[in-house]
Write a protein that holds these residues in place. Structure first.
Motif, mmCIF file in Angstrom:
data_model
loop_
_atom_site.group_PDB
_atom_site.id
_atom_site.type_symbol
_atom_site.label_atom_id
_atom_site.label_comp_id
_atom_site.label_asym_id
_atom_site.label_seq_id
_atom_site.Cartn_x
_atom_site.Cartn_y
_atom_site.Cartn_z
ATOM 1 N N SER A 681 75.657 33.468 8.613
ATOM 2 C CA SER A 681 74.973 32.483 9.451
ATOM 3 C C SER A 681 73.496 32.840 9.584
ATOM 4 N N PHE A 682 72.703 31.850 10.016
ATOM 5 C CA PHE A 682 71.261 32.013 10.176
ATOM 6 C C PHE A 682 70.835 31.374 11.489
ATOM 7 N N ALA A 683 69.846 31.976 12.127
ATOM 8 C CA ALA A 683 69.254 31.421 13.342
ATOM 9 C C ALA A 683 67.800 31.877 13.395
ATOM 10 N N PRO A 684 66.911 31.257 12.621
ATOM 11 C CA PRO A 684 65.513 31.715 12.547
ATOM 12 C C PRO A 684 64.857 31.765 13.910
ATOM 13 N N VAL A 685 64.064 32.796 14.120
ATOM 14 C CA VAL A 685 63.406 32.989 15.406
ATOM 15 C C VAL A 685 62.125 32.170 15.502
ATOM 16 N N ARG A 686 61.633 31.671 14.357
ATOM 17 C CA ARG A 686 60.410 30.867 14.330
ATOM 18 C C ARG A 686 60.607 29.641 13.447
ATOM 19 N N GLY A 687 59.803 28.614 13.712
ATOM 20 C CA GLY A 687 59.649 27.531 12.759
ATOM 21 C C GLY A 687 58.616 27.940 11.723
ATOM 22 N N SER A 688 58.536 27.198 10.621
ATOM 23 C CA SER A 688 57.579 27.494 9.539
ATOM 24 C C SER A 688 57.745 28.923 9.045
ATOM 25 N N LEU A 689 58.979 29.327 8.861
ATOM 26 C CA LEU A 689 59.292 30.683 8.435
ATOM 27 C C LEU A 689 59.806 30.673 7.004
ATOM 28 N N GLN A 690 59.457 31.717 6.276
ATOM 29 C CA GLN A 690 59.993 31.911 4.932
ATOM 30 C C GLN A 690 60.252 33.390 4.748
ATOM 31 N N VAL A 691 61.522 33.753 4.553
ATOM 32 C CA VAL A 691 61.863 35.166 4.358
ATOM 33 C C VAL A 691 62.956 35.289 3.299
ATOM 34 N N PRO A 692 62.905 36.359 2.500
ATOM 35 C CA PRO A 692 63.966 36.606 1.525
ATOM 36 C C PRO A 692 65.144 37.333 2.161
ATOM 37 N N VAL A 707 65.225 31.940 3.038
ATOM 38 C CA VAL A 707 65.465 31.132 4.222
ATOM 39 C C VAL A 707 64.158 30.459 4.608
ATOM 40 N N MET A 708 64.171 29.135 4.682
ATOM 41 C CA MET A 708 62.976 28.353 4.998
ATOM 42 C C MET A 708 63.247 27.585 6.286
ATOM 43 N N SER A 709 62.462 27.835 7.314
ATOM 44 C CA SER A 709 62.659 27.136 8.581
ATOM 45 C C SER A 709 61.492 26.198 8.854
ATOM 46 N N SER A 710 61.729 25.241 9.733
ATOM 47 C CA SER A 710 60.671 24.317 10.150
ATOM 48 C C SER A 710 60.972 23.869 11.573
ATOM 49 N N LEU A 711 59.970 23.287 12.187
ATOM 50 C CA LEU A 711 60.094 22.803 13.569
ATOM 51 C C LEU A 711 60.141 21.286 13.536
ATOM 52 N N ASP A 712 61.289 20.711 13.866
ATOM 53 C CA ASP A 712 61.493 19.270 13.827
ATOM 54 C C ASP A 712 61.881 18.774 15.207
ATOM 55 N N ASP A 713 60.994 17.971 15.815
ATOM 56 C CA ASP A 713 61.247 17.428 17.160
ATOM 57 C C ASP A 713 61.581 18.518 18.167
ATOM 58 N N GLY A 714 60.835 19.616 18.070
ATOM 59 C CA GLY A 714 61.009 20.705 19.021
ATOM 60 C C GLY A 714 62.177 21.621 18.731
ATOM 61 N N GLN A 715 62.904 21.360 17.641
ATOM 62 C CA GLN A 715 64.058 22.186 17.282
ATOM 63 C C GLN A 715 63.789 22.907 15.959
ATOM 64 N N ILE A 716 64.200 24.168 15.906
ATOM 65 C CA ILE A 716 64.059 24.926 14.667
ATOM 66 C C ILE A 716 65.224 24.589 13.745
ATOM 67 N N THR A 717 64.899 24.096 12.560
ATOM 68 C CA THR A 717 65.911 23.840 11.538
ATOM 69 C C THR A 717 65.617 24.742 10.343
ATOM 70 N N TYR A 718 66.592 24.860 9.453
ATOM 71 C CA TYR A 718 66.379 25.745 8.311
ATOM 72 C C TYR A 718 67.185 25.264 7.115
ATOM 73 N N ARG A 719 66.802 25.799 5.965
ATOM 74 C CA ARG A 719 67.570 25.629 4.743
ATOM 75 C C ARG A 719 67.516 26.944 3.972
ATOM 76 N N VAL A 720 68.498 27.156 3.120
ATOM 77 C CA VAL A 720 68.529 28.350 2.275
ATOM 78 C C VAL A 720 68.378 27.906 0.832
ATOM 79 N N GLU A 721 67.338 28.407 0.187
ATOM 80 C CA GLU A 721 67.076 28.058 -1.211
ATOM 81 C C GLU A 721 67.474 29.227 -2.095
ATOM 82 N N THR A 722 68.301 28.958 -3.078
ATOM 83 C CA THR A 722 68.746 30.000 -4.006
ATOM 84 C C THR A 722 68.114 29.832 -5.360
#
Length: 722
Positions: A681-692, A707-722
């Motif tokens: 599981s993932f729960a990024p601590v910041r938006g606009s985050l990129q970490v391997p 792991v790529m996170s972003s801030l959407d409508d005040g909520q941190i969302t993320y995706r995992v790119e392989t």
């Protein structure tokens, strides 16, 4: 600033101290190594300019420096001619590749080019600049000459390895014997010509042109040196290389492959958005860790991997390796497995602490040797509860992160005996140990260092016994009720008695009655000053568990507040000191090389563990890396010290423990992975985050999930790119 680059486990490296115009050859003895003059620069005919690594030779007017995981470099610019020279040291380091990473060779490349335009306000003339590039070595006790059969350079010198006095009373600084080793290394000339003193090449450069590159490969091959349990064991690389000629051949054939590997490994580790400071800490702390590593093979075929404790030279100190746990769990878990199979050799009878009530129990020693011997504990005193909890937590988190249960099966009985010892160190039944409480924080006030019923050890004991229960259940052990009772009592006591409005106390005890100063052996009485202070150690036992998703039951809202308020109360220029209490009474013993008391001292790696635990609870303290790096540059720009653990006092330098920062990447992503049950599981601590996610990197191919996170409508969302 000072830096060093050393081959994993093979006792070969180069260190440099530009501030003092000095280089060193890292071999078998004390840090930073054997003093060496490294001559790297240009001869322009009327002027000779060098990089500041060889005494008082004239240096370039402008200097710059770079650092990556597998390289370190110094460069210089001559404004008048626009000539730019860059020296790069490189090692064959590929995580989780035992063979490649232990090949005993260090590469040196010296490049020259000419800038295409003027540098700053110094006018550059248009004529061709001609000169000679040179790279070589000299130094007291060294002889460099051509090895006629091969045409390469042979370096002869004496190295020293220290051996401890077995019979010493370790209440004083550990004495040592010197053993001299006659070395005949080989330096392969990959490009350039030997002129009797240096490897050289001419250059003739227009503006914007690149010139030639000088390349060397310093190779070694040693006889067995590390004394493991009474017998000297050969280096790991000797399984692949039977002599130095084979090492030299490999270094020539694989020079380009090593350079390509550096690009892949270095890119993976720097491809994040936590800032350049974090990238520098990842590289610098890795360099310090590498400088302390030994990797040999016993005659029974067992690999024996240990890590010196910096300028203390203890082998694989359990608390130090525990602090490095995030590094092993995220980066190279197989190395931790080797240590987990070694520490049980050094267990001790619990009756030494508990008398008859300790019958059948074991506790773990602090270290497994010192200097060139890995034979027994040499540190002055035991850290009974702390080191026992450290082992269990490391064994548990290694199992959950990798899914490999061979270690916990092999050492299940040892783990159970450690658990029994921890439980019996609680003589009051409240779940908090009050015996065997001396710990690693040996420069702190009595409350932090050896106070009875410490919250720090209480949390660690709670966590370790919980982890131990899971281990014993997995291997089919029965009768676990006493452990369950202990954890329930510990959890209730910590929350009901340890919580003080906005933070957890240092200790539950308010007096020193019944404690013993571990340095003097003297019983202590009276008020325990600082028992209720703010401190950074409550979450110390949680960060590794956070990486595998284990919840102790402690209240996360309180833990979050504890970390926030303690950070605020203890933060200084370079990080947080141990506690908000300032100890004005200096009663401690001073032992050079072992311990010294300081009123406001802090340890950076302990800050890092706190930052990791904080990020897993949504509290972002990762910006404090700026403070930690500020201390590293402050110290290393005056003398070479590599990772300097302590600030505001004490002198723990060349320390491996800073690699705890590798846990920042997983923590920033909130990455939790339990291979046993297959949860991720993932729960990024910041938006606009990129970490391997380093655990799943393909280091040979140079690829890694991101792991790529972003801030959407005040909520941190993320995706995992392989």
């Amino acid at each position: 600033m000072g830096d060093a680059l050393t081959v994993l486990g093979s006792r070969l490296g180069l260190a440099w101290d530009p501030a003092n115009h000095q280089a060193y050859l890292v071999r078998h003895g004390n840090h930073p190594g054997l003093p060496l003059q490294l001559h790297a620069g240009i001869d322009l005919g009327d002027r000779i300019l060098t990089l500041p690594l060889a005494g008082e030779e004239r240096s370039f007017e402008f200097m710059d420096q770079e650092i990556t995981a597998t390289t370190m470099s110094l460069s210089g610019i001559d404004p008048t001619t626009g000539i730019h020279v860059k020296l790069t040291a490189r090692i064959p380091f590929r995580p989780r590749d035992n063979f490649f990473s232990t090949v005993p060779v260090v590469y040196l490349d010296l490049e020259v080019k000419r800038l295409p335009s003027s540098f700053r306000w110094t006018a550059q003339y248009d004529e061709i600049v001609e000169g000679k590039l040179f790279l070589g070595f000299s130094g007291k006790g060294f002889d460099f000459h051509i090895h006629e059969p091969t045409g390469h350079i042979e370096a002869t010198y004496n190295s020293v390895i220290l051996r401890p006095f077995e019979e010493d009373d370790h209440r004083q600084a550990i004495r040592s014997n010197e053993e001299t080793i006659a070395c005949k290394d080989r330096i392969a000339i990959l490009s350039g010509e030997w002129d009797g003193a240096c490897v050289t090449a001419p250059f003739s450069l227009h503006k914007g042109n690149e010139g030639t590159t000088l390349s060397l490969a310093w190779c070694v091959w040693d006889q067995p040196l590390l004394n493991v349990l009474g017998k000297r064991s050969p280096f790991k690389y000797t399984q692949s290389f039977k002599n130095i000629e084979q090492v030299v051949d490999w270094s020539i054939q694989h020079a380009n492959a090593v350079k390509e590997n550096s690009s892949k490994v270095d890119h993976i580790l720097s491809n994040h958005t936590l800032g350049d400071t974090t990238s520098k800490l990842l590289a610098q702390t890795l360099h310090a860790w590498l400088m302390n590593t030994w990797w040999v093979v016993r005659d029974n075929g067992q690999d024996w991997f240990t890590v010196w404790e910096g300028n203390c030279y203890f082998h694989s100190t359990v608390d130090v390796e525990y602090t490095q746990g995030p590094f092993y769990l995220a980066f190279w878990p197989e190395l931790l497995e080797l240590e987990l199979n070694e520490w049980p050799f050094f267990g001790k009878d619990g009756q030494r602490v508990l008398g008859e009530s300790g019958e059948g129990t074991l506790f773990l020693s602090h270290d497994m040797g010192v200097f060139g011997d890995s034979t027994k504990q040499y540190y002055h005193h035991e850290m009974e509860v702390e080191e026992s909890t450290n082992y269990i937590l490391l064994a548990y988190t290694h199992w959950r992160r990798t899914g490999r249960d061979a270690t916990i099966k092999q050492h299940a009985q040892f783990i159970r005996q450690l658990m029994d010892f921890i439980v019996r160190c609680d003589t009051t039944g409240n779940g908090i140990p009050d015996k065997g409480c001396a710990n690693t924080v040996d420069d702190a006030s009595p409350a932090i260092q050896y106070g009875s019923e410490q919250v720090y050890l209480g949390v660690k004991s709670l966590a370790a016994i919980q982890a131990g229960i899971h281990i014993l259940q997995h291997v089919g052990e029965l009768e676990l009720q006493a452990y369950d009772h202990f954890t329930q009592a510990a959890l209730a006591t910590i929350e009901e008695q340890g919580w003080l409005d906005d933070h957890y106390a240092v200790t539950l005890s308010r007096t020193m009655d019944g404690t013993v100063d571990p340095w003097t052996g003297e019983p202590q009485t009276g008020e325990l000053l600082g028992w209720d202070a703010y401190h950074v150690y409550t979450p110390n036992g949680l960060s590794l568990l956070d990486m595998v998703g284990h919840q102790t039951g402690l209240r996360n809202d309180r833990l979050r507040r504890d970390m926030a308020t303690a950070t605020d109360k203890t933060l200084g220029r370079y990080g947080c000191r141990h506690t908000s209490y300032i100890d004005m009474q200096d009663k401690s013993i001073f032992i050079p090389g072992l311990a010294s008391h300081s009123r406001k001292v802090g340890w950076i790696s302990m800050n890092m563990l706190r930052d990791i635990a904080a990020a897993y609870r949504g509290l972002d303290l990762l910006h404090l890396a700026e403070n930690y790096w500020s201390w590293q540059t402050t110290t290393n720009s005056q003398q070479i010290a590599l990772f300097f653990e302590t600030f505001y006092g004490n002198s723990l330098s060349f320390y491996p423990r800073g690699v705890a920062v590798f846990g920042y990447l997983d923590a920033a992503a909130g990455f939790v992975y339990d291979a046993v049950v297959g949860t991720k599981s993932f729960a990024p601590v910041r938006g606009s985050l990129q970490v391997p996610i380093l655990l799943f990197a393909d280091w040979e191919q140079g690829t890694v999930p991101m792991v790529m996170s972003s801030l959407d409508d005040g909520q941190i969302t993320y995706r995992v790119e392989t």
